[in-house]
Design a protein around this motif. Structure first.
Motif, mmCIF file in Angstrom:
data_model
loop_
_atom_site.group_PDB
_atom_site.id
_atom_site.type_symbol
_atom_site.label_atom_id
_atom_site.label_comp_id
_atom_site.label_asym_id
_atom_site.label_seq_id
_atom_site.Cartn_x
_atom_site.Cartn_y
_atom_site.Cartn_z
ATOM 1 N N ARG A 52 16.595 23.435 -38.460
ATOM 2 C CA ARG A 52 16.689 24.491 -37.456
ATOM 3 C C ARG A 52 15.326 25.102 -37.170
ATOM 4 N N GLU A 53 14.496 25.191 -38.203
ATOM 5 C CA GLU A 53 13.154 25.728 -37.998
ATOM 6 C C GLU A 53 12.335 24.811 -37.096
ATOM 7 N N VAL A 54 12.497 23.493 -37.282
ATOM 8 C CA VAL A 54 11.809 22.537 -36.408
ATOM 9 C C VAL A 54 12.284 22.706 -34.972
ATOM 10 N N ASP A 55 13.614 22.805 -34.790
ATOM 11 C CA ASP A 55 14.168 22.990 -33.443
ATOM 12 C C ASP A 55 13.723 24.318 -32.840
ATOM 13 N N LYS A 56 13.689 25.356 -33.665
ATOM 14 C CA LYS A 56 13.277 26.676 -33.181
ATOM 15 C C LYS A 56 11.818 26.661 -32.740
ATOM 16 N N GLN A 57 10.965 26.049 -33.555
ATOM 17 C CA GLN A 57 9.550 25.973 -33.207
ATOM 18 C C GLN A 57 9.339 25.099 -31.977
ATOM 19 N N LEU A 58 10.126 24.032 -31.864
ATOM 20 C CA LEU A 58 10.039 23.161 -30.693
ATOM 21 C C LEU A 58 10.430 23.920 -29.426
ATOM 22 N N LYS A 59 11.487 24.710 -29.514
ATOM 23 C CA LYS A 59 11.924 25.502 -28.362
ATOM 24 C C LYS A 59 10.856 26.518 -27.962
ATOM 25 N N GLN A 60 10.275 27.192 -28.948
ATOM 26 C CA GLN A 60 9.231 28.172 -28.655
ATOM 27 C C GLN A 60 8.014 27.511 -28.013
ATOM 28 N N SER A 61 7.649 26.335 -28.509
ATOM 29 C CA SER A 61 6.490 25.628 -27.955
ATOM 30 C C SER A 61 6.752 25.202 -26.518
ATOM 31 N N CYS A 62 7.956 24.706 -26.251
ATOM 32 C CA CYS A 62 8.303 24.303 -24.879
ATOM 33 C C CYS A 62 8.295 25.506 -23.941
ATOM 34 N N GLU A 63 8.855 26.615 -24.397
ATOM 35 C CA GLU A 63 8.880 27.818 -23.558
ATOM 36 C C GLU A 63 7.466 28.327 -23.281
ATOM 37 N N SER A 64 6.603 28.269 -24.290
ATOM 38 C CA SER A 64 5.215 28.711 -24.090
ATOM 39 C C SER A 64 4.498 27.803 -23.099
ATOM 40 N N TYR A 65 4.727 26.496 -23.233
ATOM 41 C CA TYR A 65 4.089 25.552 -22.309
ATOM 42 C C TYR A 65 4.588 25.766 -20.880
ATOM 43 N N LEU B 270 8.847 14.463 -35.669
ATOM 44 C CA LEU B 270 9.469 14.924 -36.917
ATOM 45 C C LEU B 270 10.988 14.926 -36.798
ATOM 46 N N ARG B 271 11.480 15.499 -35.718
ATOM 47 C CA ARG B 271 12.935 15.600 -35.548
ATOM 48 C C ARG B 271 13.584 14.228 -35.459
ATOM 49 N N GLU B 272 12.913 13.307 -34.804
ATOM 50 C CA GLU B 272 13.460 11.959 -34.669
ATOM 51 C C GLU B 272 13.429 11.201 -35.992
ATOM 52 N N GLN B 273 12.345 11.352 -36.739
ATOM 53 C CA GLN B 273 12.169 10.563 -37.958
ATOM 54 C C GLN B 273 13.010 11.070 -39.132
ATOM 55 N N ILE B 274 13.356 12.354 -39.146
ATOM 56 C CA ILE B 274 14.164 12.865 -40.258
ATOM 57 C C ILE B 274 15.657 12.696 -39.995
ATOM 58 N N ALA B 275 16.009 12.271 -38.787
ATOM 59 C CA ALA B 275 17.429 12.095 -38.459
ATOM 60 C C ALA B 275 18.131 11.082 -39.366
ATOM 61 N N PRO B 276 17.491 9.943 -39.732
ATOM 62 C CA PRO B 276 18.191 8.971 -40.586
ATOM 63 C C PRO B 276 18.531 9.480 -41.980
ATOM 64 N N PHE B 277 17.846 10.517 -42.461
ATOM 65 C CA PHE B 277 18.171 11.055 -43.779
ATOM 66 C C PHE B 277 19.488 11.822 -43.683
ATOM 67 N N SER B 278 20.503 11.285 -44.292
ATOM 68 C CA SER B 278 21.843 11.876 -44.179
ATOM 69 C C SER B 278 22.013 13.025 -45.173
ATOM 70 N N VAL B 279 21.145 14.017 -45.058
ATOM 71 C CA VAL B 279 21.212 15.190 -45.928
ATOM 72 C C VAL B 279 20.959 16.433 -45.089
ATOM 73 N N ASP B 280 21.320 17.564 -45.654
ATOM 74 C CA ASP B 280 21.022 18.843 -45.016
ATOM 75 C C ASP B 280 19.670 19.335 -45.510
ATOM 76 N N PHE B 281 18.780 19.596 -44.571
ATOM 77 C CA PHE B 281 17.465 20.107 -44.940
ATOM 78 C C PHE B 281 17.541 21.629 -45.061
ATOM 79 N N ALA B 282 18.508 22.075 -45.852
ATOM 80 C CA ALA B 282 18.732 23.511 -46.014
ATOM 81 C C ALA B 282 18.914 23.828 -47.491
ATOM 82 N N VAL B 283 18.441 24.971 -47.889
ATOM 83 C CA VAL B 283 18.593 25.426 -49.268
ATOM 84 C C VAL B 283 19.063 26.871 -49.265
ATOM 85 N N LYS B 284 19.772 27.222 -50.318
ATOM 86 C CA LYS B 284 20.232 28.601 -50.492
ATOM 87 C C LYS B 284 19.369 29.262 -51.553
ATOM 88 N N GLU B 285 18.764 30.356 -51.189
ATOM 89 C CA GLU B 285 17.892 31.074 -52.110
ATOM 90 C C GLU B 285 18.537 32.392 -52.516
#
Length: 409
Positions: free
Chosen positions: A295-308, A229-244
């Motif tokens: 950031r959520e993808v990176d955060k979840q990836l970090k948590q998964s690596c730490e758990s493993y 996921l992280r690799e494939q969304i890199a080419p999209f030159s946008v911020d995957f962030a929204v303000k609520e």
């Protein structure tokens, strides 16, 4: 006359557009209206076709609105609520099967003569599969399994499109379609929602794999797909962030409760008037919150690596860690008794810390490492298929193992 004709055309087409459910069809309509009609055809005769341009623009906005709605339905039903079949979570069997097929094809190609292998058309076969609920095709080529002579295949079974978890394929294809069809701000909001739901579906699949096989298989499955996921969304030159913007009713609730408990002060004529306090304190607050899917993808990836890393470290040096935990209890108790007359407890005299027992623990752990470590490395390679990633993930495990061994001295 042209205006009347365009209005009739708009009314006739709009009734059809609002019933289209396929994302692929809607995306193609956006491309036709935006590029072929407005940008290429209308712009060449802007004055003569001004009315037609207005109708095309209205129709384009209708199609985009329909596309946004159908996308929200699609990511809710086909990504977030996706119910995996037994084959979707058949890990690591799927990867092992594809690895055997790739090895078999490689051996067959080695046994063929160069003339036969050069004219073999099977390596160029292309297969298409269609995502459920849309007309979006996913491309898969047999050449990734059987590289040409003299070349090595860089694609492992885990890297093939067909081996990706269905929600990951659907997410990436959906984003690629929306990126060309929607305005930047609208795309950012939809992409954030899509990525969030995709990560949730991966976590659900990982839990199913853990229940079915082992925690290592579930963790590695999640790590691999989050990396994809992280690799494939890199080419999209946008911020995957929204303000609520969120309304906070907490102060209003507190003021209302206080107002109801001070009935005796409803009509008081001083500044402790309950009604006046309610008006001043019971105001709504607007809070801003930023949600960043990357950031959520990176955060979840970090948590998964730490758990493993934690799971494997415990698995490889579990007996030693148990010994160290018991030893730490004795040492801590002695430190607490330094300033008292209580006699210290000798660690060497404890049954679990006798030299022969400790020697047996170390030998047992060494034999376990010798037996199971190759399988762990093989499983990592099967899922990740990237030497650099494997080394990064294994390095903390190695350090933890060395620290545990050194502490026993």
């Amino acid at each position: 006359m042209l205006s009347e004709f365009c209005n009739q055309l708009y009314d006739a087409l709009r009734s059809r557009i609002i019933h289209v459910i396929h994302l692929e069809t809607l995306a193609e309509l956006v491309t036709i209206l935006k590029i072929e009609m407005v940008e290429e055809h209308v712009k060449n005769s802007a004055r003569e076709l001004a009315t037609f341009e207005t109708v095309c623009t209205q129709m384009l906005e209708d199609v985009q609105e329909r596309l946004v709605y159908r996308t929200q339905v699609y990511i809710r039903d086909e990504i977030l609520r996706y119910n995996p079949s037994p084959g979707d979570v058949a890990y690591p069997e799927k990867l092992e099967m594809m690895q055997k097929i790739a090895q078999s094809l490689k051996e067959q190609r080695k046994g063929r003569r160069p003339s036969q292998s050069s004219t073999d058309s099977s390596s160029n076969e292309v297969f298409f599969e269609t995502i459920v609920g849309t007309d979006i095709p996913v491309l898969s080529s047999a050449s990734t399994l059987s590289p040409r002579d003299g070349q090595t295949s860089s694609a492992s079974p885990a890297d093939l499109h067909g081996m990706w978890y269905p929600t990951v394929r659907r997410t990436l294809v959906c984003l690629s379609k929306l990126f060309r069809c929607l305005d930047r701000n609208i795309f950012q909001g939809l992409s954030q929602e899509t990525l969030t739901m995709c990560v949730q579906s991966l976590i659900k699949a990982s839990d199913l794999i853990i229940k079915r096989k082992t925690s290592s298989d579930g963790r590695l499955f999640l790590i691999k797909h989050l990396l994809i996921l992280r690799e494939q969304i890199a080419p999209f030159s946008v911020d995957f962030a929204v303000k609520e913007m969120v309304l906070d009713f907490s102060k209003l609730k507190e003021a209302a409760m206080k107002f109801l408990t001070q009935r005796s002060k409803f009509l008081s004529l001083h500044r402790d008037n309950a009604f006046l306090e309610f008006l001043l304190q019971g105001t709504l607050q607007v809070k801003e919150s930023f949600i960043d899917s990357k950031r959520e993808v990176d955060k979840q990836l970090k948590q998964s690596c730490e758990s493993y890393i934690s799971d494997i470290s415990t698995q490889l040096c579990g007996n030693i860690q148990q010994y160290l935990q018991k030893a730490q209890v004795i040492l801590k108790m002695n430190d607490e008794n330094n300033n008292t007359n209580i006699q210290k407890v000798s660690l060497r005299l404890q049954p679990f810390a006798k030299p022969d027992v400790l020697h047996e623990i170390i030998i047992e752990n060494y034999n376990y490492l010798k037996k199971h470590l190759p399988d762990i490395l093989k499983t990592m390679n099967l899922y990740l298929a990237n030497r650099d990633t494997e080394q990064i993930l294994f390095k903390p495990i190695k350090i933890s193992l060395l620290i545990s061994m050194a502490t026993t001295k």
